[in-house]
Design a protein around this motif. Sequence first.
Motif, PDB file in Angstrom:
ATOM      1  N   SER A 145      -4.905   4.987  69.919  1.00 36.09           N
ATOM      2  CA  SER A 145      -4.869   6.018  70.981  1.00 36.09           C
ATOM      3  C   SER A 145      -5.523   7.333  70.563  1.00 36.09           C
ATOM      4  O   SER A 145      -5.149   8.398  71.053  1.00 36.09           O
TER       5      SER A 145
ATOM      6  N   ARG B 274      -8.529   8.393  71.186  1.00 38.61           N
ATOM      7  CA  ARG B 274      -9.439   8.943  72.185  1.00 38.61           C
ATOM      8  C   ARG B 274      -8.735   9.934  73.104  1.00 38.61           C
ATOM      9  O   ARG B 274      -9.303  10.956  73.481  1.00 38.61           O
ATOM     10  N   ARG B 275      -7.496   9.660  73.446  1.00 40.51           N
ATOM     11  CA  ARG B 275      -6.775  10.518  74.390  1.00 40.51           C
ATOM     12  C   ARG B 275      -6.538  11.919  73.820  1.00 40.51           C
ATOM     13  O   ARG B 275      -6.483  12.907  74.554  1.00 40.51           O
ATOM     14  N   HIS B 276      -6.409  12.005  72.500  1.00 43.24           N
ATOM     15  CA  HIS B 276      -6.116  13.292  71.863  1.00 43.24           C
ATOM     16  C   HIS B 276      -7.289  13.819  71.042  1.00 43.24           C
ATOM     17  O   HIS B 276      -7.093  14.664  70.162  1.00 43.24           O
ATOM     18  N   LYS B 277      -8.499  13.343  71.306  1.00 45.27           N
ATOM     19  CA  LYS B 277      -9.619  13.646  70.410  1.00 45.27           C
ATOM     20  C   LYS B 277      -9.891  15.145  70.282  1.00 45.27           C
ATOM     21  O   LYS B 277     -10.222  15.629  69.187  1.00 45.27           O
TER      22      LYS B 277
END
Length: 312
Positions: A218, A220-223
């Motif tokens: 996960s 990508r969601r917090h990149k």
Amino acid sequence: MNSMTLALSVVFPLIVYMAVGMLIRRLGILTQPHFKAINSMVFRIFIPLTLFFNVYRADLRETIQGEIFGYVLVGVLITFAVCWVVVGRTVKDGADAASMIQGLYRSNFVLYGTYVASAMCGTSGIALVSAMAAMVVPLYNMLAVILFELKRGGSVSPGEIALNICKNPLVDAGVLGCVFQLLHIPIPDLLMQPLMTLGDLATPLALVTLGGLLSFDSLRRHKTYLLAVNAGRLIVIPLVWLGIGVLLGMRGDFLVALLAIYASPTAVASAPMSQEMGGNGTLSGEIVATTTTFSIVTIFLFVFGLSGLGLI
């Protein structure tokens, strides 16, 4: 030893230990729950043993120097305050903000600090880092309690902070080491030797476990958050405090101690604390994973640079 060789000697074992942990998980020998149990054992038993004996065998009158300890204390507090203001103004979600602030100010000082000091310094450097741990670890925990309680709209009681600090085995080990050393309490060799051997397992076992626990799900969601925290934790913060330390004339073991505190990745303990105290546990775990991975490169560059300039 030239700068390149010194830098490689510090970071290459990190890569090997963590790669072994990842391989163990990949082969299915141990799963993440197993690694979590081992991690708990390492941080509750092995690392406290290492800290205790490092402090116990140190000459605290020579190790504890007010200037460097005061510098570190002020540095951690200022870092925390600046991160609170900057992140608080840009990240609206309280759970995300708390996890990011903790990821920025709270370094994996005990594990990485002991390893870096042992790789670059002698007994005096290890003793300096261990003595600092007795001060920095309680401060990290105190700030974390305040951070998460206020970010979730709660109140902070002095009793809760004191209890949280007293329950930390790293704090207890450092304080106990100081008491035994200052009071000259003898420990029989029959007991000391096996306990010291167990303590020697702390760093390699902890790094192997860290490799087994690394997870990049996960991301990508917090990149955006992860890029910001990694840049701050691994580049901006160490550049500021190492730079000021150099200007103040700090060299050798003192500068290595600053490197251990300010250039280390985010503390592994930050993820479970975030989960338990209302932060974003997933984001905290990703911060630990990414900063740990990228720190191999940044620590190499810092060691290479400082050594090349003849500062360490």
